[in-house]
Motif scaffolding. Sequence first.
Motif, PDB file in Angstrom:
ATOM      1  N   GLY A  16       0.861  -1.140   0.194  1.00  6.47           N
ATOM      2  CA  GLY A  16       0.235  -0.020   0.139  1.00  6.47           C
ATOM      3  C   GLY A  16       0.912   1.380  -0.009  1.00  6.47           C
ATOM      4  O   GLY A  16       0.598   2.320  -0.894  1.00  6.47           O
ATOM      5  N   ALA A  17       2.055   1.253   0.795  1.00  4.38           N
ATOM      6  CA  ALA A  17       2.761   2.475   0.724  1.00  4.38           C
ATOM      7  C   ALA A  17       3.667   2.638  -0.527  1.00  4.38           C
ATOM      8  O   ALA A  17       3.559   3.803  -1.163  1.00  4.38           O
ATOM      9  N   LEU A  18       3.697   1.529  -1.437  1.00  6.54           N
ATOM     10  CA  LEU A  18       4.422   1.532  -2.554  1.00  6.54           C
ATOM     11  C   LEU A  18       3.356   2.253  -3.506  1.00  6.54           C
ATOM     12  O   LEU A  18       3.759   3.104  -4.455  1.00  6.54           O
ATOM     13  N   GLY A  19       2.443   1.784  -3.408  1.00  6.66           N
ATOM     14  CA  GLY A  19       1.175   2.277  -4.312  1.00  6.66           C
ATOM     15  C   GLY A  19       0.917   3.888  -4.033  1.00  6.66           C
ATOM     16  O   GLY A  19       0.631   4.355  -5.044  1.00  6.66           O
ATOM     17  N   ILE A  20       0.780   4.205  -2.660  1.00  6.18           N
ATOM     18  CA  ILE A  20       0.598   5.370  -2.403  1.00  6.18           C
ATOM     19  C   ILE A  20       1.758   6.385  -2.797  1.00  6.18           C
ATOM     20  O   ILE A  20       1.484   7.296  -3.604  1.00  6.18           O
ATOM     21  N   GLY A  21       2.906   5.844  -2.733  1.00  9.70           N
ATOM     22  CA  GLY A  21       4.150   6.489  -3.054  1.00  9.70           C
ATOM     23  C   GLY A  21       4.182   6.811  -4.695  1.00  9.70           C
ATOM     24  O   GLY A  21       4.327   7.845  -5.228  1.00  9.70           O
ATOM     25  N   ILE A  88       6.533   6.604   1.662  1.00  5.36           N
ATOM     26  CA  ILE A  88       5.925   7.415   0.583  1.00  5.36           C
ATOM     27  C   ILE A  88       6.217   8.715   0.226  1.00  5.36           C
ATOM     28  O   ILE A  88       6.129   9.005  -0.990  1.00  5.36           O
ATOM     29  N   SER A  89       6.636   9.499   1.187  1.00  5.00           N
ATOM     30  CA  SER A  89       7.061  10.779   1.026  1.00  5.00           C
ATOM     31  C   SER A  89       8.161  11.133   0.326  1.00  5.00           C
ATOM     32  O   SER A  89       8.304  12.203  -0.612  1.00  5.00           O
ATOM     33  N   TRP A  90       9.025  10.114   0.103  1.00  6.23           N
ATOM     34  CA  TRP A  90      10.000  10.283  -1.078  1.00  6.23           C
ATOM     35  C   TRP A  90       9.880  10.663  -2.385  1.00  6.23           C
ATOM     36  O   TRP A  90      10.159  11.370  -2.924  1.00  6.23           O
ATOM     37  N   ASN A  91       8.895   9.758  -2.813  1.00  2.00           N
ATOM     38  CA  ASN A  91       8.360   9.806  -4.168  1.00  2.00           C
ATOM     39  C   ASN A  91       7.768  11.157  -4.349  1.00  2.00           C
ATOM     40  O   ASN A  91       8.076  11.667  -5.528  1.00  2.00           O
ATOM     41  N   PHE A  92       7.016  11.598  -3.422  1.00  2.00           N
ATOM     42  CA  PHE A  92       6.439  13.130  -3.682  1.00  2.00           C
ATOM     43  C   PHE A  92       7.581  14.009  -3.642  1.00  2.00           C
ATOM     44  O   PHE A  92       7.431  14.981  -4.547  1.00  2.00           O
ATOM     45  N   LEU A 102      15.728  17.909  -0.527  1.00  2.92           N
ATOM     46  CA  LEU A 102      15.013  17.357   0.391  1.00  2.92           C
ATOM     47  C   LEU A 102      14.620  16.066   0.344  1.00  2.92           C
ATOM     48  O   LEU A 102      14.579  15.476   1.449  1.00  2.92           O
ATOM     49  N   ALA A 103      14.441  15.532  -0.712  1.00  2.00           N
ATOM     50  CA  ALA A 103      14.234  14.060  -0.971  1.00  2.00           C
ATOM     51  C   ALA A 103      15.515  13.273  -0.428  1.00  2.00           C
ATOM     52  O   ALA A 103      15.410  12.174   0.061  1.00  2.00           O
ATOM     53  N   LEU A 104      16.861  13.856  -0.516  1.00  2.00           N
ATOM     54  CA  LEU A 104      18.038  13.073  -0.092  1.00  2.00           C
ATOM     55  C   LEU A 104      17.905  13.079   1.468  1.00  2.00           C
ATOM     56  O   LEU A 104      18.208  12.010   2.101  1.00  2.00           O
ATOM     57  N   VAL A 105      17.294  14.068   2.153  1.00  2.00           N
ATOM     58  CA  VAL A 105      17.369  14.283   3.471  1.00  2.00           C
ATOM     59  C   VAL A 105      16.273  12.945   3.838  1.00  2.00           C
ATOM     60  O   VAL A 105      16.425  12.342   5.014  1.00  2.00           O
ATOM     61  N   ASN A 106      15.301  13.098   3.310  1.00  2.00           N
ATOM     62  CA  ASN A 106      14.102  12.151   3.562  1.00  2.00           C
ATOM     63  C   ASN A 106      14.575  10.583   3.157  1.00  2.00           C
ATOM     64  O   ASN A 106      14.574   9.643   4.339  1.00  2.00           O
ATOM     65  N   ILE A 107      15.388  10.350   2.300  1.00  2.00           N
ATOM     66  CA  ILE A 107      15.937   9.081   2.243  1.00  2.00           C
ATOM     67  C   ILE A 107      16.999   8.538   3.077  1.00  2.00           C
ATOM     68  O   ILE A 107      17.189   7.283   3.474  1.00  2.00           O
ATOM     69  N   THR A 108      17.705   9.550   3.431  1.00  2.00           N
ATOM     70  CA  THR A 108      18.854   9.314   4.473  1.00  2.00           C
ATOM     71  C   THR A 108      18.123   9.061   5.967  1.00  2.00           C
ATOM     72  O   THR A 108      18.588   8.009   6.511  1.00  2.00           O
TER      73      THR A 108
END
Length: 153
Positions: A16-21, A88-92, A102-108
């Motif tokens: 579900g997380a992958l789908g939402i992402g 989820i939020s990394w994709n967004f 910001l995505a880099l901070v998120n995935i870290t």
Amino acid sequence: MKFLKPFFVFLLLNFGALGIGSFFMAEGPQGDWYLQLDKAPWTPDGWVFGVAWTSIMICFSIYMVSLYLKRFTKKVRILFLIQFILNISWNFLFFNQKHIDLALVNITLLTFIVAVFLFTYLKDLKIKSIFILPYLIWLCIATSLNLYISIYN
């Protein structure tokens, strides 16, 4: 039977997380913006991502069921929720908003949370901890890909 019901619940949550992402990533890797980025030479072909995430979420579901059956504390639930939101939020952030840094901070942070799972519950889960390793290894690769894009674009 004790394993199957929570396994299907965690499969549903993780996929579900992958789908939402995916829903929040706009054109994603097929979009002109992403295709024009200078990407790392070690960036895998697109099909690898689907295979990797499918395998990772199956393994992570097994890991979470093992943890659920052994020690499903408030801390575990909070870590899982943080992991869920960060996943989820990394994709967004990356694909939809194009906030590479910001995505880099998120995935870290996501990588850190998955590492916290591994090392905090290693003594409890012992050999079953192997099921979280694909997630952690993939996140290290994905973080390096995001970092490369952040540096060179």
